[in-house]
Design a protein around this motif. Structure first.
Motif, PDB file in Angstrom:
ATOM      1  N   PRO A 343       0.804  -1.232   0.000  1.00 22.46           N
ATOM      2  CA  PRO A 343       0.000   0.000   0.000  1.00 22.46           C
ATOM      3  C   PRO A 343       0.831   1.272   0.000  1.00 22.46           C
ATOM      4  O   PRO A 343       0.343   2.329  -0.421  1.00 22.46           O
ATOM      5  CB  PRO A 343      -0.828  -0.124   1.295  1.00 22.46           C
ATOM      6  N   TYR A 348      -3.369   6.471  -0.032  1.00 21.99           N
ATOM      7  CA  TYR A 348      -4.289   6.162   1.061  1.00 21.99           C
ATOM      8  C   TYR A 348      -5.436   7.163   1.051  1.00 21.99           C
ATOM      9  O   TYR A 348      -5.228   8.374   1.108  1.00 21.99           O
ATOM     10  CB  TYR A 348      -3.582   6.260   2.418  1.00 21.99           C
ATOM     11  N   CYS A 351      -7.229   5.597   6.770  1.00 17.78           N
ATOM     12  CA  CYS A 351      -6.496   4.535   7.439  1.00 17.78           C
ATOM     13  C   CYS A 351      -6.946   4.462   8.893  1.00 17.78           C
ATOM     14  O   CYS A 351      -7.133   5.499   9.550  1.00 17.78           O
ATOM     15  CB  CYS A 351      -4.989   4.804   7.358  1.00 17.78           C
ATOM     16  N   ALA A 405      -6.774  -0.168   5.791  1.00 23.07           N
ATOM     17  CA  ALA A 405      -6.445   0.937   4.894  1.00 23.07           C
ATOM     18  C   ALA A 405      -7.326   0.921   3.662  1.00 23.07           C
ATOM     19  O   ALA A 405      -7.424  -0.103   2.977  1.00 23.07           O
ATOM     20  CB  ALA A 405      -4.977   0.867   4.476  1.00 23.07           C
ATOM     21  N   ASN A 407      -7.028   1.928   0.390  1.00 24.34           N
ATOM     22  CA  ASN A 407      -5.855   2.274  -0.394  1.00 24.34           C
ATOM     23  C   ASN A 407      -6.061   1.888  -1.850  1.00 24.34           C
ATOM     24  O   ASN A 407      -6.680   0.862  -2.158  1.00 24.34           O
ATOM     25  CB  ASN A 407      -4.629   1.549   0.188  1.00 24.34           C
TER      26      ASN A 407
END
Length: 478
Positions: A343, A348, A351, A405, A407
């Motif tokens: 990631p 992101y 998170c 996350a 992502n």
């Protein structure tokens, strides 16, 4: 709700690990608030059995679970194995012939056939709950029952309980999965997850295999797969997708692939810790969706953990001692990801760090500030971190961290699913097994949906620069 062989294997391991954890923090053997979140306390001496209120002694703990499989092998082992007293046979919905590793059979044949039974089994625990938070589905995408019937169940829950969040822990098949139809099943399942789930936690077979191999190598043990190559045992037989190795089914502690199921179950254990125990800054499971999903369709969250433990015959492996800063650093490393991605190379969107143990907010904030300097954050959420602190550490650990996350690296596994699907689709291999139950236009429409989903992740990743305008508007964080 544990559906199919894989879902029942992970579910069985979760209930076992949860009971061990509660036993470590419940010396008086009383039915407390922590236990009541996932277990009912039943006095079976009465006819019919009655529920025992919080504060009374423990009589018989029953899991708040619905167990579904279209073949009886795994469910029979649950009812005769070491966890038999935790499950009630009334919680089970089973068939006899299985779904033949066919998503369409599980969804379009068994789904309508068992719809009323499924909803009735869900209704009973829902009505007995004091405060219903969410539904959690455990299943795999490579076989027929977990993928097809699991997809149907999610859609039915969306119709019957539209205001209740639907979470899914979904096992993605590896590239060399020995279920030859898994590319169709995985793609059709992903399309259903994109439409009917509120939050999906993908867990890849290959990533689990790599983690177990790493743990075994560090402990200088023999090959974790008894000399058999990962390709032979990958996919269905490792994490229990329909059609997998009978020897790897639930209730057989210490099997090579049991460590993989244990890692997935440990993710659930950490995810639900805030619901089961007190904490200075506990995170309700519904807060995950509210804070980590800025775009409605982009609700696939990558997960990682530190330390990583695997179950053994008589407990779990004890991780080596780590400092708190090491825990924070490791949870962002590539070798702790439950999906085969990095990631840190992508953007992101949000998170969450769920900490357990003696962690104070100042240490958490210090480490977040230290780590986020090396992360690519979307320009509209430069401070998009959610931190949860649960007082109770996992058994045999001082503290732990779980990272969730949202992502843009998720485009990689989605694109891989599309690529594997199109390899078969272009040759029309096995297609007739699916068109027996559904139109080919629906299959191609599902593939187009997943392709566009991967493209959405790519567009957000490309729009990270402050002067770029995202092609889709984010929802507000709450």
């Amino acid at each position: 709700m544990q559906v199919g062989q894989c879902g029942n294997q992970i579910g069985c391991r979760f209930w076992e690990m949860a009971l061990n954890e509660h036993a470590a923090y419940n010396a008086k053997a009383r039915y407390d608030e922590a236990l009541s979140s996932f277990f009912q306390n039943v006095d079976a001496r009465r006819d019919p059995p009655v529920n025992v209120p919080v504060g009374d002694p423990i009589r018989a703990l029953k899991a708040r679970a619905v167990v579904v499989d279209m073949e009886e092998g795994v469910t029979n082992e649950l009812l005769t194995g070491p966890m038999r007293d935790v499950f009630d046979s009334k919680q089970f919905i089973t068939g006899q012939s299985g779904s033949g590793n066919n998503w369409a059979c599980g969804s379009h044949h068994y789904g309508p056939m068992y719809r009323e039974s499924l909803l009735e089994q869900v209704r009973r625990p829902v009505e007995e709950a004091d405060s219903l938070q969410s539904f959690m589905l455990l299943h795999s995408l490579g076989g027929g029952t977990g993928s097809g019937l699991g997809s149907y169940l999610l859609a039915a829950l969306a119709d019957e309980y539209p205001d209740v969040y639907r979470f899914s822990v979904s096992v993605f098949p590896s590239d060399d999965d020995d279920v030859v139809t898994s590319p169709y099943n995985a793609m059709l399942s992903c399309a259903a997850l994109a439409e009917h789930a509120d939050c999906v936690l993908p867990v890849e077979n290959q990533a689990l295999m790599d983690i177990v191999q790493s743990i075994e190598a560090k402990s200088k043990n023999a090959s974790p797969f008894g000399g058999r190559s990962g390709g032979v045992l990958s996919g269905s037989s490792l994490s229990g997708v329909d059609g997998g190795d009978v020897a790897g089914r639930a209730g057989h502690g210490g099997k090579p692939w049991d460590g993989m199921n244990g890692i997935a179950a440990n993710l659930l254990l950490n995810l639900t810790a805030g619901m089961r125990f007190d904490g200075a800054l506990n995170v309700d499971i519904n807060e995950i969706t509210m804070n980590l999903v800025p775009f409605p369709r982009l609700h696939f969250l990558l997960s990682s953990m530190s330390p990583v433990v695997t179950p053994a015959d008589r407990g779990m492996t004890v991780p080596a001692p780590r400092t708190l800063d090491q825990i924070f650093s490791e949870v962002f490393s590539t070798d702790r990801q439950l999906a085969s991605v990095d990631p840190r190379r992508n953007t992101y969107m949000a998170c969450a760090l769920l900490m357990r143990g003696a962690v104070n907010i100042s240490d958490a904030n210090r480490n977040v500030e230290r780590l986020k300097r090396g992360l690519k954050m979307a320009h509209w959420v430069s401070d998009g971190f959610k931190v949860g602190l649960c007082d109770r550490a996992p058994v045999n650990s001082l503290y732990s961290a779980t990272c969730l996350a949202n992502n843009c690296a998720m485009q990689k596994p989605l694109s891989a699913i599309c690529e594997r699907f199109h390899k078969l689709r272009r040759k029309k291999v096995f297609l007739h097994h699916y068109t027996e139950y559904m139109d080919v236009e629906d299959i191609d429409g599902a593939a187009a949906s997943i392709g566009s989903l991967a493209e959405e992740y790519a567009r957000v990743d490309a729009s990270r620069a402050p002067d770029a305008v995202p092609s889709i508007a984010p929802l507000g964080f709450r």
